[in-house]
Scaffold this motif. Sequence first.
Motif, PDB file in Angstrom:
ATOM      1  N   GLU A   1       0.831  -1.201   0.000  1.00 38.15           N
ATOM      2  CA  GLU A   1       0.000   0.000   0.000  1.00 38.15           C
ATOM      3  C   GLU A   1       0.871   1.259   0.000  1.00 38.15           C
ATOM      4  O   GLU A   1       0.580   2.228  -0.707  1.00 38.15           O
TER       5      GLU A   1
ATOM      6  N   SER B   1       2.310   1.824  -3.435  1.00 32.83           N
ATOM      7  CA  SER B   1       1.275   2.373  -4.330  1.00 32.83           C
ATOM      8  C   SER B   1       1.031   3.841  -4.034  1.00 32.83           C
ATOM      9  O   SER B   1       0.926   4.671  -4.950  1.00 32.83           O
ATOM     10  N   ALA B   2       0.928   4.158  -2.748  1.00 33.64           N
ATOM     11  CA  ALA B   2       0.611   5.539  -2.359  1.00 33.64           C
ATOM     12  C   ALA B   2       1.724   6.493  -2.773  1.00 33.64           C
ATOM     13  O   ALA B   2       1.451   7.579  -3.306  1.00 33.64           O
ATOM     14  N   THR B   3       2.985   6.095  -2.567  1.00 38.88           N
ATOM     15  CA  THR B   3       4.089   6.988  -2.918  1.00 38.88           C
ATOM     16  C   THR B   3       4.215   7.122  -4.438  1.00 38.88           C
ATOM     17  O   THR B   3       4.428   8.221  -4.957  1.00 38.88           O
TER      18      THR B   3
ATOM     19  N   THR C   1       1.877   6.786  -6.647  1.00 36.16           N
ATOM     20  CA  THR C   1       0.769   7.578  -7.185  1.00 36.16           C
ATOM     21  C   THR C   1       0.996   9.063  -6.927  1.00 36.16           C
ATOM     22  O   THR C   1       0.801   9.894  -7.824  1.00 36.16           O
TER      23      THR C   1
ATOM     24  N   GLN D   1      -5.046   3.830  -1.495  1.00 33.51           N
ATOM     25  CA  GLN D   1      -4.272   5.051  -1.290  1.00 33.51           C
ATOM     26  C   GLN D   1      -3.332   5.343  -2.452  1.00 33.51           C
ATOM     27  O   GLN D   1      -2.508   6.240  -2.372  1.00 33.51           O
ATOM     28  N   GLY D   2      -3.456   4.566  -3.503  1.00 28.54           N
ATOM     29  CA  GLY D   2      -2.591   4.807  -4.651  1.00 28.54           C
ATOM     30  C   GLY D   2      -2.979   3.876  -5.782  1.00 28.54           C
ATOM     31  O   GLY D   2      -4.025   3.234  -5.746  1.00 28.54           O
ATOM     32  N   THR D   3      -2.129   3.820  -6.780  1.00 35.15           N
ATOM     33  CA  THR D   3      -2.375   2.954  -7.926  1.00 35.15           C
ATOM     34  C   THR D   3      -1.182   2.039  -8.110  1.00 35.15           C
ATOM     35  O   THR D   3      -0.037   2.497  -8.044  1.00 35.15           O
TER      36      THR D   3
ATOM     37  N   LEU E   1      -6.527   4.480  -7.830  1.00 34.37           N
ATOM     38  CA  LEU E   1      -7.109   5.659  -7.195  1.00 34.37           C
ATOM     39  C   LEU E   1      -7.190   6.763  -8.241  1.00 34.37           C
ATOM     40  O   LEU E   1      -6.185   7.082  -8.883  1.00 34.37           O
TER      41      LEU E   1
END
Lengths: 262, 737
Positions: free
Chosen positions: A139, A142-144, A146, B240-242, B260
């Motif tokens: 997660e 992915s968050a960073t 994005t 929280q992201g892709t 996201l």
Amino acid sequence: MKSKTSILVLLISVLILNLNIYADSDFDKAVLKAKKHLKEAMDKMDESKLVKSRGEFERILQLKKDVWLVNYYIALADYGLSMNAGRTENKDNIRKFTESGISIINKSIDENPEFADSFVLLEILNFNRWQYEQEKMQEIISATQTADADAMKLDPNNPRLILTNGISHFYTPEAFGGGVKVAIPEFEKAIEIFKIRKEKKEIYPDWGYDMAMGYMALSLIKRNDDGDMKKAKSIIDEALKLNPDSGFIAGYVTDQYKENNK
Amino acid sequence: MKYIILLVILLSHTGISISQSSDSEEPKFTVISGTVKGDRDSLLEGVNVVIKGTIDGATTDKKGYFEFETEKTGQQNLLFSFLEYEDKTIPVEILSGNNINLNVKLSKEDVKTEEIIVTASSFTSGQNNAVTLTPLEIVRIPGADADLYRAITTFPGSNQVDEGSRITVRGGDPDEVLTIIDQASLYNPFIFDETFNVSSYSTINPWGLKGINFTSGGFSAKYGNVLSAVLDLKSYDMPQGTGMFAWLGLANASLSGVYLSKDRNFGATFSGGKLLLQPYFAINGESSEYEPIPQSNQFGGTLSYKLGSTGNIKFYANYSDDKVGIKNASPSFDGFYNSNSKSYFTNLKLMTAPSSSTLINAGASFSLYDRNNEYGILNTDTKDIYSKGRVDFTKNLTSKIDINTGAEYEYSGYEIKGTVPSYSYNLNLTAPSFKIDTLSHTGRIGAYAETQIKISDRVFVIAGARTDYHTLSGKMSFDPRISFGYLPDNFHSIRGAVGLYHQYPRLDNYFRASDNDLNPEDAMHYILGYEFNKEGKIVFRVEGYYKDYKNLVLMDRNDFYYRSSGEGNVKGVDVFFKTKISNKFTGWISYAYSDSKRKQYDSQNLAPSNYDITNNFSLVGSYNLTDQIVFGAIYKLSTGKPYTPVTGSEFVSSQNVFRPVYGEVNSARYPAYSRIDVNAQYIFSLFGKFAVAVIAVNNILNHKNIYQYTYNSDYSERKEIITNNKRTFYVGLGLQL
């Protein structure tokens, strides 16, 4: 009658305009003052000053103007507080300030999704999560990624974005695709942009120039090829001229230089 | 034009006159000062104090002291705010020059919406101070195969059923454990759930969970129609992201992803996986004869949409199937046990917070579990259908009092078609049998109300009650429940619970009841425990419990009808110790003693229940050799489960088979169960991407645990059927795409 009405409308308009100019001026002054305090606090990594600076921005929220920008600075103060907690390995506080920072910067992004620096801050706050919730690695990645992509789309030449990527690569082992070889060109690029970059407004964030120089120096110290130490010394001196109060440059970076140049 | 000039002059003069007026009068400041304290009168540093609508204010120092000057006068509101504390507004009358001194106390946001207060018998994961299980630990527990249920069985009070993911709790049946995800009841989150000697696996992805709360007793009134334990799961509201993650292992492959949207209002996730056992069997060998070998597919995902700043709507869907044929020689039939199943689950959940202290959750779910089982003359198609609508309402009345209430309606349907042997001891293809084609369904309406009260900083009480009505039997239940906690300081706590719990019997039980006359089974829980928890680094817990069962389903020997005349009890002690040593080592020891007796179904006297495991011990350890390499090991040892021994046989000439003669129900036990599993995880970079490799050896000492006994055709010889979990080697690689 018509001309009297016109005058009345004009009068009201000018009054409103005048009030707004005053409000803008109050707001800008308050933000600039608080921004200066935040810089001082971050330079010294002084917890008490960081807390005070955070409070100062919280109070500016009461002016209800450019709330997204004020929230950006509150989140930046939270980031500073989380970094400070990291120095003492206080995981509860790392989590507390990181989570708060993420929540606030997300609010800022909701209010203004076109500001690249907000995504840069979101990215670095998410990096922080590694320190206390490694179990969410997928997660976090992915968050960073994005946030990085969003910032890149909005402002590919944002020096803080390039600096952030450089720092990320600096701390990532070569085996993981990082290392100083990858980081140095990014720090160089960030420094070049910082030299010429002028933010659209004085109240916008402009941190990072000295930090980019500090990390450039650290990268050279780490690489330690012919002439690297000399270059590092020159960059440290230049960075100290730029920001003589930087605890990061005067303390950590200088110490690293001295230790490796015996 | 002249008016404009006049206007400009007027404005200029106004400005001048204002500034002159300001300059000529000495501004009168009022000093506002004070001290801010928190819980237990601690001095709070960093509290922001501001006069609302202005930037006049200050931040408290280390002594909780603040002081600032203001020119404002009249009625003003002072706002106090601090992270993790509730904002406080204090009205003040400022008279120019009259200084004000205030002493203010702030309260922590103790009772937040959706916060889990850790009650007795709970193991939780999420953002609270009493975390005992994290998703990382779940995927790292050796032998747990990244399976949430298997991970839970390393804690005291729960046991695996036949080394699979189904769990039993404190001697109860597996059906007495309810899994809930985002409010929806999840009845079949497993593959290979009803197969002979093939371990079941969970289809829940632990990475997708933001909260796990497992309670082995004394749980809240919001959980209805469950007798023993609740596993309450919360998935992420929004990614929280892709990104994407791929996994390729010796036995399986999967792909998952999250998305996201740029405006962060829409999110989606997906996951798909396939069981590929050929390479696994090629290396480890086939422990049984299969036709076909076990195979399974799974895919699912979520769609989330943000509604305003506090609301969210989420759609969750999951599909899984499995198929296997396994050779088994029973006394009356030697052949393949074939089974296959399909499971569908969907849930639509709406969350909205009309105010900062009010939360409403509403959801609608549907699930279908469709399976076929074939062995000898037995050939059945069975369907379980569930559909549920639910609304929960949470209101923080004050920082100390929370009210929860809600209602639900659940439809349950059970359908079975096919051929069933007339006598369980004769399964051969020419055995007497009968056709079955039956559908039964019911509705259950439930409602609850509960309050969580923080009597002081150190004492909480949760008191509530629920009622349920079952349309098929026409029976109603009422369950009062109370739990409490006393925390003398930040490390120690005493927790307890007393409550009544009801669960309506499975629908197939009503087939054998007269006029559907079965009461809900009930259990009274009594729990008391002590815990020492030093910020999750050291956790020690000891807990005693007693459960008294009534209205268990019991066969009446006079007319062979099922009636609600059974009873039972279980008593036991759970002990748990967990330690974390910096970031290097995490480990725990769990021990459970349990004595569970029931008079239920065929057992006319109190006898050990089917899952009465007297002693159960687990030792789990995980060591980070470097930031990239982690080793783990687990040792499990437990008393063998009870079984009903065959003491002789009788020849049934009409069928030309032997009929077993059984001894007392559950009067014998299988040998003790033990197993050691080890694994290692290596994190590295592949093609510049995050990658993780896992190597695992399950049952490294190749201990031959017994699945069950079988017999030769006249029951004169007993043979052991060893579980299929012999020593096996597994390797897998995951890559962030």
